[in-house]
Motif scaffolding. Structure first.
Motif, PDB file in Angstrom:
ATOM      1  N   UNK A 134       0.825  -1.204   0.000  1.00 58.41           N
ATOM      2  CA  UNK A 134       0.000   0.000   0.000  1.00 58.41           C
ATOM      3  C   UNK A 134       0.864   1.261   0.000  1.00 58.41           C
ATOM      4  N   UNK A 135       0.593   2.117  -0.945  1.00 58.65           N
ATOM      5  CA  UNK A 135       1.334   3.381  -1.070  1.00 58.65           C
ATOM      6  C   UNK A 135       0.941   4.345   0.047  1.00 58.65           C
ATOM      7  N   UNK A 136       1.913   5.051   0.593  1.00 54.71           N
ATOM      8  CA  UNK A 136       1.655   6.090   1.589  1.00 54.71           C
ATOM      9  C   UNK A 136       1.535   5.605   3.025  1.00 54.71           C
ATOM     10  N   UNK A 137       1.688   4.304   3.254  1.00 57.27           N
ATOM     11  CA  UNK A 137       1.586   3.774   4.618  1.00 57.27           C
ATOM     12  C   UNK A 137       2.919   3.951   5.342  1.00 57.27           C
ATOM     13  N   UNK A 138       2.835   4.332   6.608  1.00 55.20           N
ATOM     14  CA  UNK A 138       4.048   4.596   7.365  1.00 55.20           C
ATOM     15  C   UNK A 138       3.855   4.230   8.831  1.00 55.20           C
ATOM     16  N   UNK A 139       4.975   4.164   9.528  1.00 54.36           N
ATOM     17  CA  UNK A 139       4.970   3.979  10.980  1.00 54.36           C
ATOM     18  C   UNK A 139       5.724   5.164  11.568  1.00 54.36           C
ATOM     19  N   UNK A 140       5.159   5.757  12.591  1.00 51.27           N
ATOM     20  CA  UNK A 140       5.795   6.908  13.232  1.00 51.27           C
ATOM     21  C   UNK A 140       6.042   6.610  14.696  1.00 51.27           C
ATOM     22  N   UNK A 141       7.242   6.925  15.138  1.00 49.12           N
ATOM     23  CA  UNK A 141       7.561   6.891  16.563  1.00 49.12           C
ATOM     24  C   UNK A 141       7.752   8.348  16.968  1.00 49.12           C
TER      25      UNK A 141
END
Length: 159
Positions: A134-141
């Motif tokens: 999936x385009x644009x999916x991210x994980x943020x800490x």
């Protein structure tokens, strides 16, 4: 100490009486200016204190942040609080959050976070692109610091 002789002359021998009166007037004006400045600073301090929730209200703010993340279709993966850092007149509660979702949603989340009425700071943020199709999916800490009054007993309705 000022000694005045006949006809208003300075009997102390220290100089002209008019010069001493002018010096006294300047000192009095400075004292009045300081009083105004103290009043302005007191108002500023009161404004900042209103933005500092009591320690017991930090959980309410954390709930607001959690709900904001959900509103933007972000999934909180983990949330933990670090030890509060206490300073003179305030304390800082660092909260470490790991959230997943679409980058656009994360950006909108940051904009909403910025609008919180409380004093918050995000001293650390790390973004990683998710390894999926999936385009644009991210994980943020992110580390979110919430500032609060460690002894305050404020009205929760003021949040």
């Amino acid at each position: 100490r000022l000694a005045v002789g006949p006809q208003g002359e300075d009997a102390s021998g220290d100089g002209d009486l008019a010069a001493k009166l002018e010096q006294l007037n300047r000192a009095t004006r400075n004292i009045l200016d300081l009083g105004e400045e103290i009043d302005k600073l007191s108002e500023t301090i009161e404004l900042f204190e209103q933005k500092l929730p009591a320690q017991r209200e930090v959980e309410v703010i954390l709930k607001q942040v959690w709900e904001m993340a959900a509103k933007h279709r972000l999934t909180p993966k983990s949330v933990r609080t670090d030890k509060p850092v206490v300073s003179a007149g305030y304390a800082e509660q660092p909260i470490v959050m790991v959230i997943n979702g679409n980058f656009d949603g994360f950006y909108s989340f940051l904009l909403d976070l910025e609008k919180l009425r409380r004093i918050t700071l995000m001293p650390q943020m790390k973004l990683e692109k998710m390894k999926n199709d999936q385009e644009g999916q991210m994980e943020a800490m992110v580390v979110l610091s919430i500032y609060f009054d460690p002894q305050g007993q404020k009205d929760p309705a003021r949040l």
